[in-house]
Design a protein around this motif. Structure first.
Motif, PDB file in Angstrom:
ATOM      1  N   ILE A 168       0.846  -1.196   0.000  1.00 20.02           N
ATOM      2  CA  ILE A 168       0.000   0.000   0.000  1.00 20.02           C
ATOM      3  C   ILE A 168       0.878   1.241   0.000  1.00 20.02           C
ATOM      4  CG2 ILE A 168      -1.759   1.308   1.244  1.00 20.02           C
ATOM      5  CD1 ILE A 168      -2.799  -1.281   2.378  1.00 20.02           C
ATOM      6  N   ASP A 169       0.688   2.091  -0.996  1.00 21.17           N
ATOM      7  CA  ASP A 169       1.535   3.269  -1.184  1.00 21.17           C
ATOM      8  C   ASP A 169       0.930   4.475  -0.482  1.00 21.17           C
ATOM      9  OD1 ASP A 169       3.423   5.069  -2.017  1.00 21.17           O
ATOM     10  OD2 ASP A 169       2.590   5.305  -4.031  1.00 21.17           O
ATOM     11  N   ILE A 170       1.315   4.667   0.776  1.00 19.31           N
ATOM     12  CA  ILE A 170       0.918   5.843   1.540  1.00 19.31           C
ATOM     13  C   ILE A 170       2.204   6.590   1.888  1.00 19.31           C
ATOM     14  CG2 ILE A 170      -0.211   6.714   3.626  1.00 19.31           C
ATOM     15  CD1 ILE A 170      -2.131   5.319   1.785  1.00 19.31           C
TER      16      ILE A 170
ATOM     17  N   LEU B  40      -6.675  11.814   2.575  1.00 17.09           N
ATOM     18  CA  LEU B  40      -6.322  10.805   1.582  1.00 17.09           C
ATOM     19  C   LEU B  40      -7.472  10.556   0.614  1.00 17.09           C
ATOM     20  CD1 LEU B  40      -4.558   8.249   3.957  1.00 17.09           C
ATOM     21  CD2 LEU B  40      -3.514  10.079   2.607  1.00 17.09           C
TER      22      LEU B  40
ATOM     23  N   GLN C  85      -7.170   5.123  -1.115  1.00 16.88           N
ATOM     24  CA  GLN C  85      -6.181   4.988  -0.050  1.00 16.88           C
ATOM     25  C   GLN C  85      -6.859   4.701   1.289  1.00 16.88           C
ATOM     26  OE1 GLN C  85      -4.308   8.843  -0.748  1.00 16.88           O
ATOM     27  NE2 GLN C  85      -2.392   7.828  -1.311  1.00 16.88           N
TER      28      GLN C  85
ATOM     29  N   GLU D 246      -9.082   4.772  -8.365  1.00 17.08           N
ATOM     30  CA  GLU D 246      -9.186   4.351  -6.976  1.00 17.08           C
ATOM     31  C   GLU D 246      -9.539   2.870  -6.881  1.00 17.08           C
ATOM     32  OE1 GLU D 246     -11.974   7.084  -5.277  1.00 17.08           O
ATOM     33  OE2 GLU D 246     -10.370   8.371  -4.543  1.00 17.08           O
TER      34      GLU D 246
ATOM     35  N   VAL E  47      -6.569   0.595  -7.135  1.00 12.76           N
ATOM     36  CA  VAL E  47      -5.776   0.443  -5.913  1.00 12.76           C
ATOM     37  C   VAL E  47      -6.265  -0.752  -5.108  1.00 12.76           C
ATOM     38  CG1 VAL E  47      -5.178   1.517  -3.703  1.00 12.76           C
ATOM     39  CG2 VAL E  47      -5.211   2.903  -5.791  1.00 12.76           C
TER      40      VAL E  47
END
Length: 255
Positions: free
Chosen positions: A137-139, A149, A153, A183, A186
């Motif tokens: 997960i790219d945070i 966010l 996310q 989205e 993701v």
């Protein structure tokens, strides 16, 4: 029960539920294995929400039985179900917008310095970053407020929170609803990553049949409280699923 990939995590047999004169579920039977994603589809009012609430311990079935990790099990409450490793991500996500990512990941599971009730913030940040990275997960920052966010996310963080709590069965209630293509991508990528890990069983409720066939191993169609269709995703098509649902709609209108 061992934790080998492919082992059956949950099986429900002949589960039924009534609310007064209304039959919400009638003789439901389904199963999900470790490393498998089961797509559960059906129109509004078909019984999906009732089934999820039974699996989370919120409702008690009137009949049938639940076998969890090989043992007949009575899910006494939501707390009991979670203690067994059954986690649910609902559409509202149950997240606190003005708290940072790392605190949302530890919500109701905060780490403290004992006996003093001070938060171990550095350790929670480290664990949060580790949990997010482990499933890709790219945070950018675990200190960012969740409210800042994107929807994708936020949904990913909600899923990560369940995985971080060592879920064995993950129930996802419309995680792709009202999301755009970017989205949704993701979450679909995250689901593929979880499937590849092979250590968790997932039930995905969704209305987008294309996405269901794309990411799920099997599809179950719930109609009028009954499972009327159970097939591997690769053995069906969006057109077939639409025809089954439309046939039900035409039949209902003709009654």
């Amino acid at each position: 029960m061992t934790g080998e990939p492919g082992a059956e995590v949950i099986r429900i047999e002949g589960v039924s539920k009534k609310f007064g004169p209304v039959t919400a579920l009638a003789d439901i039977t389904l199963r999900v294995r470790r490393g498998e994603i089961l797509g559960l589809i059906g129109d509004n009012g078909a019984g999906k929400s009732t089934l999820i609430k039974i699996l989370t311990g919120y409702h008690q079935p009137d009949g049938g039985r639940i076998v969890f990790e090989g043992e007949p099990t009575t899910l006494k409450s939501v707390v009991h179900a979670r203690s067994l490793g059954i986690e649910t991500v609902f559409q509202d996500l149950a997240m606190v917008d003005d708290l940072p990512v790392y605190l949302n990941l530890h919500l109701n599971r905060e780490l403290t310095h004992r006996p003093l009730p001070f938060l171990r913030r550095r350790e929670m940040k480290r664990r949060a970053r580790e949990a997010l990275d482990s499933i890709g997960i790219d945070i950018p920052s675990v200190t960012a407020e969740v409210g800042m966010l994107s929807g994708g996310q936020r949904q990913a963080i909600a899923v990560a929170r369940s995985v971080y709590s060592e879920a064995k069965l993950l129930l996802l209630d419309e995680p792709l609803a009202a999301m755009g293509a970017k989205e949704s991508a993701v979450i679909l990528r995250l689901l593929r990553e979880l499937k590849q890990r092979g250590d968790i069983a997932i039930i995905l409720i969704a209305h987008n049949y294309g996405q269901v066939i794309d990411v799920c191993d099997r599809v179950n169609l719930l109609q009028h409280g009954e499972i009327t269709f159970d097939r591997r995703s690769k053995d069906t098509t969006v057109a077939e699923l639409l025809e089954l649902v439309n046939a039900e709609y035409r039949l209902d209108r003709g009654r």
